[in-house]
Motif scaffolding. Sequence first.
Motif, PDB file in Angstrom:
ATOM      1  N   SER A 220      49.542  38.644  76.544  1.00  0.00           N
ATOM      2  CA  SER A 220      50.488  37.542  76.395  1.00  0.00           C
ATOM      3  C   SER A 220      49.842  36.181  76.651  1.00  0.00           C
ATOM      4  O   SER A 220      49.998  35.240  75.860  1.00  0.00           O
ATOM      5  N   ARG A 221      49.119  36.060  77.759  1.00  0.00           N
ATOM      6  CA  ARG A 221      48.521  34.775  78.122  1.00  0.00           C
ATOM      7  C   ARG A 221      47.509  34.327  77.066  1.00  0.00           C
ATOM      8  O   ARG A 221      47.506  33.155  76.639  1.00  0.00           O
ATOM      9  N   ARG A 224      49.281  33.376  73.691  1.00  0.00           N
ATOM     10  CA  ARG A 224      49.970  32.086  73.771  1.00  0.00           C
ATOM     11  C   ARG A 224      48.960  30.934  73.666  1.00  0.00           C
ATOM     12  O   ARG A 224      49.196  29.954  72.933  1.00  0.00           O
ATOM     13  N   ALA A 227      47.861  30.719  70.062  1.00  0.00           N
ATOM     14  CA  ALA A 227      48.918  30.174  69.211  1.00  0.00           C
ATOM     15  C   ALA A 227      49.039  28.665  69.371  1.00  0.00           C
ATOM     16  O   ALA A 227      49.204  27.930  68.391  1.00  0.00           O
ATOM     17  N   GLU A 228      48.935  28.196  70.599  1.00  0.00           N
ATOM     18  CA  GLU A 228      49.028  26.755  70.838  1.00  0.00           C
ATOM     19  C   GLU A 228      47.822  26.031  70.251  1.00  0.00           C
ATOM     20  O   GLU A 228      47.961  24.920  69.713  1.00  0.00           O
ATOM     21  N   VAL A 234      54.434  32.631  66.346  1.00  0.00           N
ATOM     22  CA  VAL A 234      54.164  34.024  66.678  1.00  0.00           C
ATOM     23  C   VAL A 234      55.417  34.841  66.381  1.00  0.00           C
ATOM     24  O   VAL A 234      56.461  34.663  67.020  1.00  0.00           O
ATOM     25  N   ILE A 244      55.298  36.326  73.436  1.00  0.00           N
ATOM     26  CA  ILE A 244      55.550  34.894  73.579  1.00  0.00           C
ATOM     27  C   ILE A 244      57.032  34.751  73.925  1.00  0.00           C
ATOM     28  O   ILE A 244      57.885  35.320  73.242  1.00  0.00           O
ATOM     29  N   SER A 245      57.341  34.027  74.971  1.00  0.00           N
ATOM     30  CA  SER A 245      58.730  33.861  75.378  1.00  0.00           C
ATOM     31  C   SER A 245      59.575  33.336  74.225  1.00  0.00           C
ATOM     32  O   SER A 245      59.156  32.456  73.466  1.00  0.00           O
ATOM     33  N   HIS A 248      59.787  29.595  73.840  1.00  0.00           N
ATOM     34  CA  HIS A 248      58.659  28.783  73.380  1.00  0.00           C
ATOM     35  C   HIS A 248      58.877  28.396  71.921  1.00  0.00           C
ATOM     36  O   HIS A 248      59.316  29.198  71.108  1.00  0.00           O
ATOM     37  N   SER A 251      57.653  30.733  69.203  1.00  0.00           N
ATOM     38  CA  SER A 251      58.193  32.083  69.073  1.00  0.00           C
ATOM     39  C   SER A 251      59.111  32.165  67.859  1.00  0.00           C
ATOM     40  O   SER A 251      59.939  31.279  67.628  1.00  0.00           O
ATOM     41  N   GLU A 392      59.496  37.856  78.650  1.00  0.00           N
ATOM     42  CA  GLU A 392      58.234  38.486  79.022  1.00  0.00           C
ATOM     43  C   GLU A 392      58.088  39.781  78.226  1.00  0.00           C
ATOM     44  O   GLU A 392      59.071  40.334  77.727  1.00  0.00           O
TER      45      GLU A 392
END
Length: 547
Positions: A220-221, A224, A227-228, A234, A244-245, A248, A251, A392
């Motif tokens: 996940s980390r 993200r 993606a940023e 995502v 990805i939450s 966000h 997402s 999450e």
Amino acid sequence: MTVMTGAEAIIKSLSVNGVDTVFGLPGGQLDYLFDAMYKEGDNIRLIHTRHEQGVAYMAYGYARSTGKVGVYTVVPGPGLLNSAAALCTAWANFAPVMCISGQIPSTAIGKGYGDLHEINDQLGMISHITKWAERIDHPSLAPDRVQEAFKQLTTGSPQPVEIEMSMDIMALQAEVELLPAISDYPRPPIDTAQITEAVKILVNAKKPLIYVGSGALEASREIRALAEALQAPVVAFRAGKGVISSEHYLSANHPMGHRLWGEADAVLAIGTRLHWPLVMWGKDDELKLIRVDIDQVQLERICKPELGIVGDAADVSAAISVALSDADHQPESREQELLALRAEIDKLVRSQVAPQMAYLDVIREELPRDGIFVDEVTQVGFASWYGFPVYEPRQHISAGYQGTLGFGYATALGVMAGNMDKRVIQISGDGGIMFNIQEISTAVQYQLPLVTIIFNDSRFTNVQRQQKEWFDGRVICSDLHNPDFVKLAESFGAAGFAAHDAESLRAAIRLAFQEKGPSIIEVTVKEFFPPPWPFLMMPQNRKEVCE
């Protein structure tokens, strides 16, 4: 070495490998195994159920929600076959589930004598829905076979495994050397040339897109950050939700992903079969596809990508991010564009599946942020795939492509057993809940505070809708006769509550959360839920579909 029985060798090997929970149902060929668990004391929590399908689904829910190995044990033959639907579900969802099956006496295997629970070539049969299966023919071999089982479960694609031992071997005493747990298996090395090629494709893309599945749950980390760095939305369908939450701006749910897929010029697919996009939405030469997977076989399944990378999702994502930073790639923010698209899609969804969304909104508002939602093959469940936000990984549990009706309740009990510090809500239709309704007994016996919501419209809604639409209104076997689910829950010793709309459901959830044990909320549904399919079975939007 220590003298112990075959059964003790299995159980002690589980303890060495960190297993703290086993779901099981006792029977003749497992007597020595259950005695070994008794001797193990508090090292292993044993949860027994009322049906083999229940134990296997509980192991699936435990594994899917925790990321740890879910272990269950059943008698051979019909007991193992009763658990097969859950094994299929674990297979489909890359869940690390270990089945420990008994066997008939070792001297009778393959001879067709008609021993209790005998089945012809049980090992061969179960190998079709497991990654690895092995019979343990002597107590001294148990530590090695259990160690290999954990290797299979924790490396590559984490699909289920099965080990089996005959009842006489479980009883046999022999000298056994326990083996230490191994957790530091090497991961595939990063191919820098492939990373360079991936970065070239992504940097040159005007509308890059990332699509994630269950293979991305532990990344996940890293995803993200990637993606940023790319300003790439995502997309997650079921398994990848929460990587990805949902809060966000990058997402994207399934229908939003469909819109983005149609205009994307590069897709980075991480740990996903990518089945629905490729076979429904399509692909063409204007879309460059990069696939990342721990399993080589997955990379060219359905269609051949422009680039296939074998590797761990976190490692590969991190490597691409570093290379993007080195290239000083700084795309413009897509936040406003994507938030506007999300609002447009959300408005469209709510205009067409408003009843389902009203219930899902209440559940989301009442379930704590760290809570876990377990769906079911039902109308509200289908809508939840795109209409229920999570924050999450592992917060939304489904049956994946198996679509195993009735999986939800027992699976959610396994989720609850593995997450006693969290709230868990499970939804069912009045059809699916009856597959494992007997497990209310298990929930009460072990005080598993699961909240289950049953939407009762006295029919198999999806089946009846299709009958009416496809066969000139002819309806057969899709109307249901149901019990009073509130009274049924209470007869087991669980709490029962009734609701009839979204706001009365909210009140019932709040009451259920005050209970120390399990609760059943029956929601009486009089309307025919609108079809959720327009936002699932979405049309082709590229030049060709993959077959």
